[in-house]
Scaffold this motif. Structure first.
Motif, short mmCIF file in Angstrom:
data_model
loop_
_atom_site.label_atom_id
_atom_site.label_comp_id
_atom_site.label_asym_id
_atom_site.label_seq_id
_atom_site.Cartn_x
_atom_site.Cartn_y
_atom_site.Cartn_z
N CYS A 1 -6.28 4.04 -2.97
CA CYS A 1 -6.03 3.33 -1.71
C CYS A 1 -7.05 3.73 -0.65
CB CYS A 1 -4.61 3.63 -1.22
SG CYS A 1 -3.32 2.87 -2.22
N GLY A 2 -7.50 4.98 -0.69
CA GLY A 2 -8.53 5.43 0.23
C GLY A 2 -9.81 4.64 0.05
N GLY B 1 2.62 4.60 0.71
CA GLY B 1 2.82 5.37 1.93
C GLY B 1 4.23 5.89 1.96
N ARG C 1 -9.46 10.41 4.67
CA ARG C 1 -8.34 11.37 4.58
C ARG C 1 -7.62 11.23 3.24
NH1 ARG C 1 -3.29 11.51 8.74
NH2 ARG C 1 -2.80 9.62 7.56
N ALA C 2 -7.48 9.98 2.77
CA ALA C 2 -6.84 9.76 1.47
C ALA C 2 -7.69 10.34 0.34
CB ALA C 2 -6.61 8.27 1.25
N THR D 1 0.83 -1.21 0.00
CA THR D 1 0.00 0.00 0.00
C THR D 1 0.87 1.26 0.00
OG1 THR D 1 -1.76 -1.14 1.20
CG2 THR D 1 -1.81 1.26 1.22
N SER E 1 -7.19 14.01 -0.07
CA SER E 1 -5.82 14.46 -0.26
C SER E 1 -5.74 15.54 -1.33
CB SER E 1 -4.93 13.28 -0.68
OG SER E 1 -4.82 12.34 0.35
N THR F 1 -3.23 7.54 -4.24
CA THR F 1 -3.60 7.71 -2.84
C THR F 1 -5.11 7.60 -2.66
OG1 THR F 1 -1.68 9.12 -2.43
CG2 THR F 1 -3.49 9.27 -0.86
N ARG F 2 -5.86 8.21 -3.56
CA ARG F 2 -7.31 8.16 -3.45
C ARG F 2 -7.85 6.76 -3.72
NH1 ARG F 2 -8.87 13.98 -6.38
NH2 ARG F 2 -8.30 15.28 -4.58
#
Length: 212
Positions: A188-189, A21, A89-90, A19, A93, A185-186
């Motif tokens: 993964c969100g 990060g 939160r992702a 993932t 972003s 990132t989104r």
């Protein structure tokens, strides 16, 4: 140990390792600056931290299950809420919020060791991810399975790192990641929110009063 549990633990270790990060961004930066060998060295060091945090998370999960179903369900709810918060939160972003590796690292392996052991987000993310994926099989967990669970999570992490080693070392990979970092990132969100829903769906019914 059932085959579905085996796959769930391997998948948990894999997802935890791959993932996006700070660690993933760091290895991409190191690989682009110094090549695949340096990136692999960083990941080998980082793997020590992964084993520690994943093992600690599995101890907490099995311990909660052995204490009682309610304790495990509470852990599941907390993990689900935490994953949901991470996911939201992702999704919110903004460009430029990512952490960027500052310059080349002279000793990638030891940098990976320190990076993996001192990441403050590692333990809660490990607990939340493993709880979300193992919650549907909670009734099968016991202390005798702990060594196998740790070993399987290690296998999952190795598979994730094998993929990362395969892609690091090329500057265009770093450029591509940086260009689409926000969308990755989104995505993964969305995945974290899905894990959160799964954890809550399995934990909440056990905490609700039953009609006799």
């Amino acid at each position: 140990m059932t085959f579905s549990l085996l796959l769930a633990v391997i998948a948990s270790g894999f997802i935890y390792g791959i993932t996006p990060g700070p660690g993933v961004l760091a290895v991409l930066g190191i690989g682009a600056a110094r090549g695949r060998r340096a990136g692999a060295g960083f990941l080998c060091g980082h793997l020590l931290g992964d084993v520690l945090w994943c093992s600690t998370a599995l101890v907490a999960i099995v311990g909660a299950r052995q204490i009682g179903n309610s304790v495990f369900d509470i852990l599941g709810v907390l993990s689900g809420l935490y994953l949901f918060w991470l996911g939201m939160r992702a999704l919110r972003s903004r460009p430029g919020n990512g952490e960027v590796e500052q310059g080349p690292v002279r000793k990638p392996f030891w940098h990976g060791v320190v990076f993996g052991l001192t990441n403050p987000k590692a333990y809660p993310v490990a607990v939340a991810t493993f709880t979300a994926l193992l919650s549907s099989r909670a009734e099968t967990l016991d202390w005798s399975m702990l060594p196998a669970l740790i070993a399987l999570s290690f296998v999952g992490g190795l598979l994730a790192y094998a993929i990362l080693v395969g892609v690091v070392g090329a500057r265009h990979v770093r450029t591509l990641y940086t260009r689409y970092e926000l969308w990755i990132t989104r995505a993964c969100g969305v995945m974290f929110i899905g894990f959160a829903v799964n954890a809550l769906a399995h934990a909440l019914p056990g905490l609700l009063p039953r009609n006799s």
